[in-house]
Motif scaffolding. Sequence first.
Motif, PDB file in Angstrom:
ATOM      1  N   GLY A 240      11.215 -23.390 -11.737  1.00 19.55           N
ATOM      2  CA  GLY A 240      12.237 -23.911 -12.630  1.00 19.55           C
ATOM      3  C   GLY A 240      12.126 -23.383 -14.045  1.00 19.55           C
ATOM      4  N   ALA A 241      10.935 -22.998 -14.456  1.00 20.41           N
ATOM      5  CA  ALA A 241      10.711 -22.515 -15.818  1.00 20.41           C
ATOM      6  C   ALA A 241      10.879 -21.007 -15.942  1.00 20.41           C
ATOM      7  N   LEU A 242      10.908 -20.307 -14.815  1.00 23.05           N
ATOM      8  CA  LEU A 242      11.040 -18.841 -14.850  1.00 23.05           C
ATOM      9  C   LEU A 242      12.520 -18.489 -14.949  1.00 23.05           C
ATOM     10  N   LYS A 243      12.925 -17.962 -16.093  1.00 22.39           N
ATOM     11  CA  LYS A 243      14.332 -17.757 -16.405  1.00 22.39           C
ATOM     12  C   LYS A 243      14.697 -16.271 -16.453  1.00 22.39           C
ATOM     13  N   ALA A 244      15.999 -16.035 -16.596  1.00 21.36           N
ATOM     14  CA  ALA A 244      16.496 -14.657 -16.650  1.00 21.36           C
ATOM     15  C   ALA A 244      15.862 -13.870 -17.790  1.00 21.36           C
ATOM     16  N   GLN A 245      15.576 -14.533 -18.938  1.00 21.65           N
ATOM     17  CA  GLN A 245      15.015 -13.807 -20.075  1.00 21.65           C
ATOM     18  C   GLN A 245      13.621 -13.263 -19.790  1.00 21.65           C
ATOM     19  N   HIS A 246      12.890 -13.898 -18.882  1.00 21.20           N
ATOM     20  CA  HIS A 246      11.582 -13.358 -18.513  1.00 21.20           C
ATOM     21  C   HIS A 246      11.746 -12.045 -17.758  1.00 21.20           C
ATOM     22  N   PHE A 247      12.722 -11.992 -16.860  1.00 20.37           N
ATOM     23  CA  PHE A 247      12.964 -10.761 -16.112  1.00 20.37           C
ATOM     24  C   PHE A 247      13.542  -9.674 -17.020  1.00 20.37           C
TER      25      PHE A 247
ATOM     26  N   GLY B  75      12.929  -9.407 -20.202  1.00 18.51           N
ATOM     27  CA  GLY B  75      11.802  -8.953 -21.008  1.00 18.51           C
ATOM     28  C   GLY B  75      10.908  -7.982 -20.263  1.00 18.51           C
ATOM     29  N   ALA B  76      10.836  -8.151 -18.940  1.00 16.24           N
ATOM     30  CA  ALA B  76      10.001  -7.275 -18.112  1.00 16.24           C
ATOM     31  C   ALA B  76      10.706  -5.987 -17.726  1.00 16.24           C
ATOM     32  N   GLY B  77      11.960  -5.828 -18.159  1.00 13.80           N
ATOM     33  CA  GLY B  77      12.669  -4.580 -17.896  1.00 13.80           C
ATOM     34  C   GLY B  77      13.603  -4.624 -16.707  1.00 13.80           C
ATOM     35  N   TRP B  78      13.805  -5.828 -16.120  1.00 12.44           N
ATOM     36  CA  TRP B  78      14.701  -5.933 -14.970  1.00 12.44           C
ATOM     37  C   TRP B  78      16.037  -6.523 -15.399  1.00 12.44           C
TER      38      TRP B  78
ATOM     39  N   VAL C 169       5.066  -2.762 -31.262  1.00 12.31           N
ATOM     40  CA  VAL C 169       4.269  -2.794 -32.495  1.00 12.31           C
ATOM     41  C   VAL C 169       2.885  -2.175 -32.325  1.00 12.31           C
ATOM     42  N   VAL C 170       2.531  -1.746 -31.112  1.00 12.48           N
ATOM     43  CA  VAL C 170       1.247  -1.082 -30.898  1.00 12.48           C
ATOM     44  C   VAL C 170       1.498   0.268 -30.227  1.00 12.48           C
ATOM     45  N   SER C 171       0.490   1.107 -30.255  1.00 16.88           N
ATOM     46  CA  SER C 171       0.650   2.453 -29.693  1.00 16.88           C
ATOM     47  C   SER C 171      -0.089   2.617 -28.371  1.00 16.88           C
ATOM     48  N   VAL C 172      -0.615   1.519 -27.824  1.00 13.83           N
ATOM     49  CA  VAL C 172      -1.310   1.572 -26.535  1.00 13.83           C
ATOM     50  C   VAL C 172      -0.436   0.897 -25.478  1.00 13.83           C
ATOM     51  N   PRO C 173      -0.670   1.176 -24.187  1.00 18.67           N
ATOM     52  CA  PRO C 173       0.122   0.527 -23.132  1.00 18.67           C
ATOM     53  C   PRO C 173      -0.031  -0.987 -23.165  1.00 18.67           C
ATOM     54  N   VAL C 174       1.058  -1.692 -22.863  1.00 11.79           N
ATOM     55  CA  VAL C 174       1.083  -3.147 -22.850  1.00 11.79           C
ATOM     56  C   VAL C 174       1.625  -3.627 -21.511  1.00 11.79           C
ATOM     57  N   VAL C 175       0.866  -4.513 -20.857  1.00 11.84           N
ATOM     58  CA  VAL C 175       1.312  -5.148 -19.613  1.00 11.84           C
ATOM     59  C   VAL C 175       1.068  -6.647 -19.778  1.00 11.84           C
ATOM     60  N   LEU C 176       2.051  -7.341 -20.336  1.00  7.54           N
ATOM     61  CA  LEU C 176       1.883  -8.773 -20.552  1.00  7.54           C
ATOM     62  C   LEU C 176       2.131  -9.587 -19.297  1.00  7.54           C
ATOM     63  N   SER C 177       2.776  -8.981 -18.299  1.00  2.00           N
ATOM     64  CA  SER C 177       3.160  -9.724 -17.108  1.00  2.00           C
ATOM     65  C   SER C 177       3.276  -8.799 -15.913  1.00  2.00           C
ATOM     66  N   SER C 178       2.919  -9.313 -14.746  1.00  2.00           N
ATOM     67  CA  SER C 178       3.109  -8.549 -13.513  1.00  2.00           C
ATOM     68  C   SER C 178       4.585  -8.350 -13.197  1.00  2.00           C
ATOM     69  N   LEU C 179       5.475  -9.110 -13.845  1.00  2.00           N
ATOM     70  CA  LEU C 179       6.908  -8.917 -13.631  1.00  2.00           C
ATOM     71  C   LEU C 179       7.360  -7.531 -14.072  1.00  2.00           C
ATOM     72  N   THR C 180       6.572  -6.870 -14.921  1.00  2.00           N
ATOM     73  CA  THR C 180       6.907  -5.502 -15.315  1.00  2.00           C
ATOM     74  C   THR C 180       6.831  -4.537 -14.136  1.00  2.00           C
ATOM     75  N   LEU C 181       6.232  -4.975 -13.031  1.00  2.00           N
ATOM     76  CA  LEU C 181       6.169  -4.140 -11.832  1.00  2.00           C
ATOM     77  C   LEU C 181       7.509  -4.087 -11.104  1.00  2.00           C
TER      78      LEU C 181
END
Length: 232
Positions: free
Chosen positions: A127-134, A136-139, A93-105
């Motif tokens: 325990g709270a870090l789930k597959a959907q977080h990864f 979402g980060a592109g993994w 929804v934006v036209s600038v780079p977005v890095v919401l999480s270091s998991l995107t690395l």
Amino acid sequence: MRANIEEAPLGVLCLDSSFTKPLGHLRHPDSFRHPVRYRVLEGVDIPRLLHAPGDALRDLLLEQARQLEAEGVCAIAGSCGFMARYQAQVAEVVSVPVVLSSLTLLPWLAVVHGGLGRVGVLTADAGALKAQHFLGAGWQGSLPALEGLQDGSEFRQVILEGQRDDLDMAAMAEEVATATRRLMRKVTLDAIVLECTDLSAFVDVVRREARCPVYDIVPALDLVIRACGGSR
């Protein structure tokens, strides 16, 4: 809209927390060599993001990201790695780079270090870090080796539960070191990613214990700002 790099090249979507943010933390302004615009998401604390995410939170992130772009930032970050589940929606929804999480690395590091199986993740709450977080980060591969800080009393009381605002740096450093040693006993690693932005101030502790490269969101954002023509 052209980004106003000199005034505030980086905008940060922040959780509503009041504990001490030490130097090296994403929310300590001196952690960067350029101005930062912080946008606190009122009422959105760590427990809500970790355990009660939903459409309302997503919509709030989208709204605030649009506002930061309208104010002229050239990149947008998140103050908690668990925002990864919303990475794709915000970036759309934006036209600038977005890095919401270091998991995107992680997708990049899988190439740099020869496979995700050799890259571990140190997180606030394993325990709270789930597959959907990864996802979402592109993994999309198997999950990496994980270790969390959720059992450390200092980390739990100050960060996860917000019982007090004063942070005992020595106690926190010891808990980070202990968690790092636990992670290293699980599998031989070539690198570690710090999911939790609260761990960025302790990157040297992790690096000393792990004796391998350690990645966190602060230098990743510096790279993005440089690419946008910001501080060098």
